[in-house]
Design a protein around this motif. Sequence first.
Motif, PDB file in Angstrom:
ATOM      1  N   GLN A 159       0.802  -1.225   0.000  1.00 32.25           N
ATOM      2  CA  GLN A 159       0.000   0.000   0.000  1.00 32.25           C
ATOM      3  C   GLN A 159       0.838   1.280   0.000  1.00 32.25           C
ATOM      4  O   GLN A 159       0.281   2.386   0.080  1.00 32.25           O
ATOM      5  CB  GLN A 159      -0.931  -0.013   1.218  1.00 32.25           C
ATOM      6  CG  GLN A 159      -1.929  -1.173   1.168  1.00 32.25           C
ATOM      7  CD  GLN A 159      -2.823  -1.229   2.393  1.00 32.25           C
ATOM      8  OE1 GLN A 159      -3.693  -0.377   2.576  1.00 32.25           O
ATOM      9  NE2 GLN A 159      -2.609  -2.210   3.240  1.00 32.25           N
ATOM     10  N   LEU A 160       2.139   1.140  -0.122  1.00 31.45           N
ATOM     11  CA  LEU A 160       2.980   2.326  -0.243  1.00 31.45           C
ATOM     12  C   LEU A 160       2.733   2.988  -1.603  1.00 31.45           C
ATOM     13  O   LEU A 160       2.586   2.290  -2.614  1.00 31.45           O
ATOM     14  CB  LEU A 160       4.452   1.945  -0.127  1.00 31.45           C
ATOM     15  CG  LEU A 160       4.999   1.712   1.277  1.00 31.45           C
ATOM     16  CD1 LEU A 160       6.407   1.121   1.204  1.00 31.45           C
ATOM     17  CD2 LEU A 160       5.002   3.013   2.078  1.00 31.45           C
ATOM     18  N   PRO A 161       2.687   4.296  -1.661  1.00 32.47           N
ATOM     19  CA  PRO A 161       2.500   4.965  -2.955  1.00 32.47           C
ATOM     20  C   PRO A 161       3.694   4.731  -3.867  1.00 32.47           C
ATOM     21  O   PRO A 161       4.839   4.619  -3.405  1.00 32.47           O
ATOM     22  CB  PRO A 161       2.366   6.437  -2.567  1.00 32.47           C
ATOM     23  CG  PRO A 161       2.993   6.555  -1.227  1.00 32.47           C
ATOM     24  CD  PRO A 161       2.776   5.253  -0.545  1.00 32.47           C
ATOM     25  N   ARG A 164       7.079   8.707  -4.128  1.00 30.64           N
ATOM     26  CA  ARG A 164       7.228   9.238  -2.779  1.00 30.64           C
ATOM     27  C   ARG A 164       8.049  10.514  -2.802  1.00 30.64           C
ATOM     28  O   ARG A 164       9.015  10.627  -3.551  1.00 30.64           O
ATOM     29  CB  ARG A 164       7.902   8.207  -1.872  1.00 30.64           C
ATOM     30  CG  ARG A 164       7.221   6.847  -1.891  1.00 30.64           C
ATOM     31  CD  ARG A 164       8.050   5.819  -1.134  1.00 30.64           C
ATOM     32  NE  ARG A 164       7.735   4.478  -1.568  1.00 30.64           N
ATOM     33  CZ  ARG A 164       8.464   3.418  -1.293  1.00 30.64           C
ATOM     34  NH1 ARG A 164       9.575   3.546  -0.576  1.00 30.64           N
ATOM     35  NH2 ARG A 164       8.109   2.227  -1.727  1.00 30.64           N
ATOM     36  N   THR A 182      -1.896   2.391   8.151  1.00 22.70           N
ATOM     37  CA  THR A 182      -1.649   2.552   6.721  1.00 22.70           C
ATOM     38  C   THR A 182      -1.805   3.989   6.245  1.00 22.70           C
ATOM     39  O   THR A 182      -0.983   4.507   5.482  1.00 22.70           O
ATOM     40  CB  THR A 182      -2.607   1.655   5.922  1.00 22.70           C
ATOM     41  OG1 THR A 182      -2.486   0.312   6.379  1.00 22.70           O
ATOM     42  CG2 THR A 182      -2.296   1.711   4.444  1.00 22.70           C
ATOM     43  N   ARG A 186       1.138   6.368   4.424  1.00 22.64           N
ATOM     44  CA  ARG A 186       1.057   6.949   3.086  1.00 22.64           C
ATOM     45  C   ARG A 186       1.303   8.465   3.132  1.00 22.64           C
ATOM     46  O   ARG A 186       1.952   9.024   2.241  1.00 22.64           O
ATOM     47  CB  ARG A 186      -0.297   6.638   2.457  1.00 22.64           C
ATOM     48  CG  ARG A 186      -0.491   5.156   2.133  1.00 22.64           C
ATOM     49  CD  ARG A 186      -1.875   4.909   1.520  1.00 22.64           C
ATOM     50  NE  ARG A 186      -2.010   5.625   0.258  1.00 22.64           N
ATOM     51  CZ  ARG A 186      -1.643   5.140  -0.922  1.00 22.64           C
ATOM     52  NH1 ARG A 186      -1.107   3.933  -1.011  1.00 22.64           N
ATOM     53  NH2 ARG A 186      -1.816   5.851  -2.023  1.00 22.64           N
ATOM     54  N   GLU A 190       4.393  10.685   1.416  1.00 21.60           N
ATOM     55  CA  GLU A 190       4.125  11.820   0.523  1.00 21.60           C
ATOM     56  C   GLU A 190       4.641  13.136   1.075  1.00 21.60           C
ATOM     57  O   GLU A 190       4.371  14.205   0.517  1.00 21.60           O
ATOM     58  CB  GLU A 190       2.617  11.893   0.261  1.00 21.60           C
ATOM     59  CG  GLU A 190       2.099  10.685  -0.524  1.00 21.60           C
ATOM     60  CD  GLU A 190       0.577  10.585  -0.519  1.00 21.60           C
ATOM     61  OE1 GLU A 190      -0.066  11.415   0.189  1.00 21.60           O
ATOM     62  OE2 GLU A 190       0.049   9.692  -1.188  1.00 21.60           O
TER      63      GLU A 190
END
Length: 217
Positions: A159-161, A164, A182, A186, A190
Amino acid sequence: MAGGRSIWPWLAVAGLVAAFLAVGHGHGDHDADARSTAPHSTAAPTTSAPTRSATPDPNDPAQFAGPVVKYARQAGVHAQLLMAILYNESYKPHDPAFERAWQKSKPDAAFGIANMHRAAFDDTKRGRPFANRSWEELPDHPDLAIQAAAWYLHDLQAQLPAHRTGAYTTDQLLALGYNTGTGNMRLFAEGTSPGSQARSYLDTLRGNWSKAAQALK
């Protein structure tokens, strides 16, 4: 701890922990275990009497190096990260009786050596080899707690973008996600700055990083 809870409420129960251990429900007198026992012998000075080695700390995650390596590999996460998180989460005694006694007065308490909350465990176990296991088993089964933590980190990683802007490594973000959840992870990825408790957790992780590497040798 998994599920985004703070570690600080546990610091307020230090007196309860001490009382609990004093009546025999814990792992014993750690200070006594650490003291060497001088032999009381009347033998000649040239005769060396045997000494008792100190009892290993039952709360030291190093004893679980095997399961950490095994389940980290299965989940595709770094074993050093998983071990460092176990060190982070070793701030309270992981005694099954104590955890269950505390949970009676605080139903949302975390269980097991990885301090996992019920919702996080139930979400993580779906479709996994431990899908038929229950959260209530965590205090008695360290291997299950480690397995669940490894797969929780796996799910956080997914679920990491993709892009970054923050200054944190993947492992650091996963540790922050383990501690704060979570959504916060995230945001940190960001560029959002973590709060004081999240920064403290990350500082503790950095302090445990080399210790975790040593435990895995």
